[in-house]
Write a protein that holds these residues in place. Structure first.
Motif, mmCIF file in Angstrom:
data_model
loop_
_atom_site.group_PDB
_atom_site.id
_atom_site.type_symbol
_atom_site.label_atom_id
_atom_site.label_comp_id
_atom_site.label_asym_id
_atom_site.label_seq_id
_atom_site.Cartn_x
_atom_site.Cartn_y
_atom_site.Cartn_z
ATOM 1 N N PHE A 284 79.680 -34.467 90.651
ATOM 2 C CA PHE A 284 81.169 -34.111 91.067
ATOM 3 C C PHE A 284 81.277 -32.890 91.867
ATOM 4 N N VAL B 253 85.204 -36.342 79.547
ATOM 5 C CA VAL B 253 84.821 -37.421 80.425
ATOM 6 C C VAL B 253 83.434 -36.895 81.090
ATOM 7 N N PRO B 254 82.351 -37.833 80.941
ATOM 8 C CA PRO B 254 80.990 -37.250 81.596
ATOM 9 C C PRO B 254 81.109 -37.743 83.335
ATOM 10 N N LEU B 255 81.537 -36.587 83.919
ATOM 11 C CA LEU B 255 81.349 -36.830 85.278
ATOM 12 C C LEU B 255 80.073 -36.805 85.827
ATOM 13 N N PRO B 256 79.986 -37.603 86.962
ATOM 14 C CA PRO B 256 78.634 -37.644 87.417
ATOM 15 C C PRO B 256 78.138 -36.516 87.849
#
Lengths: 158, 503
Positions: A103, A147-150
């Motif tokens: 991200f 939110v688990p962002l990449p």
């Protein structure tokens, strides 16, 4: 070629393909409609509607052709699509790179270049704004919204 | 529970520190979004949907109600001050509102707009309080055939009311319905149009489509004219009060606008836009002052009341039937579904906290908007001075990250970009994306209802016309679709008949 003709033509072509694929699915019966029943009905409607719009676009294009042939009757002030192409390409590049870079690098690069596309000239100020915005976004999305962002391949190796 | 008892219960739910704060934030965010041309309440609500994941469903609904009403208030500010509608429903306000500004009556226009919006918003919420429970009781008699009829007629009415060519709207409805068939079919588990891609098995979520078609496409469109500059006219607080004559002239347009707006809100389609257009036409016909086109205050009071009242009306089909008639209501429905609340006729009885809490918060939110919008009108209007090279990349960041956060799926990001490009192309070719989005939402409802109807009726298609409620709904749909064509044919035959009689 007239843009409306191209657009409606593309929809018509897609509609024909859609209908052809729907007819190859199990249709079932009226009492027990199969997976292909509703898409077939939608496909017929789509092809008919698109064909009508395509026809209307062709008729309109024919009417406009004599006017378009006269160079003095151009359209002043008609917006040009050229400026949007870099932005579209940038968004696609972001989507491609996000799973690999993660991200923070991906969105930082995106923001910096997007500001340039919209006319911002100062690299220094752009980088400062990018750092602040990315930091706030990361905290907001990851810690507040969970939110688990990449994280990207680089982060996994480090 | 009577509506009065329900409202009291609702106020008890809404008047908590968290809900009041969220309602206030929603109203401010909505006003800012309404002021800024581009994103619109739909794109904003779709963007902020992830915020509601950890929230109580009542609180989430309160946030979105605040945003929707706030956007209606905010859109009028730039229409009046800058000749630039911040929101589609405020396009009509430009006609008379900006003319009033040129005559030095900007303050009066803003005040009448705010008060009219408050009166209409309050009236529509009151009507919602009474109408939704009544309609929900009637909807308990609805079966799959009735839901199929409502969804089908909803799409037909949308095609008629969206404006422009009927054929174009119908084509877009067909495209939306087709896109709604992508994914794993629910009964037999058959993979349709997935092309072997596992990600497509979950289908095409309407949120990436809505964010792309309405949000991203607007951002792309700003590149058509990125150097646009605006000069903001300052309005001192002391000039905000209209004269007694202006109030008197505004009163009945506000009342008429409230009625027109609420009725328009019950219908599928861009109801705030339609409501403001109809109200303007009505006021123009009734005008005796001869000022229309030069800054008639009736042309501000009526349309602004109408577009706010339409918001309340739009909630009725969603809360009573569980069917969203506009893309914005579809996003509101998503809030409910995320929290495992099924909208429909049983919503009011099974979740009275939610229903009455949201209604009460709308009253509170409307009041907050009236109190804050007028003194802060200069602040809101100056937001539009934010340079595009800061604002648009920020909007894009919110879109790209927000859409990913819905399902943690890269497919949604790609879908949003694809729909954004499609939406931009449609904008350039004068196609309205609303029918496509609504068909994407209603298409699966139609398919499910049709299948259930056919299974119950043993394959007898006549069930749609033999059941009285379904038949009535389909008759309305037929009337709406065919009547304008017949009227046009009669008009065309009229001159020819006169010519042949003359000879």
């Amino acid at each position: 070629m007239n843009r409306n003709v191209l657009f409606t033509g593309a929809v018509l072509a897609a509609g024909i393909v859609y209908l052809a694929m729907a007819l190859r699915m199990p249709l079932g019966s009226v009492a027990f409609p199969g997976p292909g029943f509703y898409p077939s009905a939608v496909g017929v409607f789509l092809v008919l509607a698109a064909a009508v719009c395509f026809g209307m676009a062709l008729v309109q294009a024919k009417k406009e052709r004599p006017a378009a042939a006269m160079p003095e009757r151009s359209e002043p002030g008609r917006p040009c699509i050229a400026p949007t192409i870099p932005l579209i390409a940038l968004m696609m590049l972001y989507a491609v790179s996000l799973p690999y870079l993660g991200f923070i690098p991906a969105i930082s690069a995106f923001l910096l270049i997007a500001m340039r596309i919209f006319g911002h000239r100062s690299w220094g100020r752009g980088m400062l704004i990018t750092c602040v915005v990315v930091a706030v976004s990361y905290i907001g999305f990851v810690y507040w919204l969970n939110v688990p962002l990449p994280r990207g391949l680089l982060d996994e190796y480090l | 529970m009577s509506p009065f008892e329900g409202l009291l219960h609702g106020f008890a739910v809404a008047v908590t520190p968290v809900n009041l704060l969220v309602g206030f934030v929603g109203a401010i965010v909505g006003t800012v979004i309404g002021v800024l041309p581009g994103l619109g309440p739909l794109g904003t609500m779709a963007l902020l949907l992830p915020l509601t994941y950890g929230m109580d469903p009542v609180t989430g609904m309160i946030l979105f109600a605040g945003i929707y009403f706030g956007a209606m208030y905010g859109g009028s500010t730039t229409s009046i001050l800058l000749n630039m509608p911040g929101e589609a429903a405020s396009v009509i306000t430009v006609m008379e509102g900006y003319q009033m500004t040129l005559r030095g009556r900007a303050g009066a226009a803003l005040a009448v707009s705010a008060v009219g919006s408050f009166i209409a918003g309050t009236a529509s919420i009151l009507a919602l309080s009474f109408m939704a429970p009544t309609l929900a009781d009637a909807a308990l008699k609805f079966g799959p055939a009735e839901y199929f009829a409502v969804a089908l007629v909803g799409l037909l009415i949308m095609a008629r009311l969206t404006g422009g060519s009927l054929a174009k709207s119908l084509m877009l409805i067909a495209v939306g319905a087709a896109l709604g068939t992508v994914g794993m079919e629910s009964v037999a588990g058959y993979a349709r149009y997935t092309f072997g891609q596992p990600m497509l098995a979950q289908g095409i979520d309407f949120l990436p489509a809505a964010m792309g078609l309405f949000g991203l496409s607007e951002v792309l469109a700003t590149l058509d004219d990125p150097d646009q500059k605006v000069a903001i006219r300052k309005v001192p607080l002391r000039e905000l009060w209209p004269t007694v004559l202006e109030w008197r002239r505004s009163f009945w347009p506000m009342i008429r606008g409230s009625f027109i707006g609420f009725c328009a809100g019950l219908l599928p389609g861009p109801s705030p836009v339609i409501a403001s257009m109809v109200s303007y036409s009505v006021e123009r016909r009734l005008d005796k002052s001869g000022e229309f086109g030069k800054g008639a205050i009736e042309g501000v009071a009526g349309p602004e009341a109408a577009n706010n009242a339409a918001v309340g009306g739009a909630y009725v089909p969603l809360l009573a039937l569980g069917i969203p008639f506009t893309p914005a209501m579809a996003v509101v429905m998503a809030v409910l579904l995320i929290n495992h609340v099924s909208p429909g006729p049983l919503l009011i009885s099974s979740h009275p906290d939610l229903f009455w809490g949201v209604i009460a918060s709308m009253y509170i939110g409307n009041f907050m908007l009236l109190v804050f919008n007028l003194p802060l009108v200069g602040v809101f209007a100056s937001i539009i001075r934010t340079p595009l090279h800061y604002l648009m990349p920020l909007v894009l960041l919110l879109c790209l990250v927000g859409v990913y956060s819905i399902n943690n799926s890269m497919l949604d990001v790609w879908l949003m970009i694809g729909f954004g490009i499609l939406g931009y192309a449609m904008k350039r070719l004068d196609y309205n994306p609303a029918p496509l989005v609504l068909a994407l939402v209603l298409g699966p409802i139609m398919e499910r209802s049709f299948r259930e109807s056919m299974m119950l009726a043993g394959g007898n298609l006549a069930t749609f016309v033999t059941r009285p409620i379904s038949a009535s709904i389909l008759a309305v749909g037929l009337l709406v679709t065919v009547a304008p064509l017949l009227i046009r044919m009669r008009r065309m035959a009229g001159p020819r008949r006169n010519v042949s009689e003359a000879t």
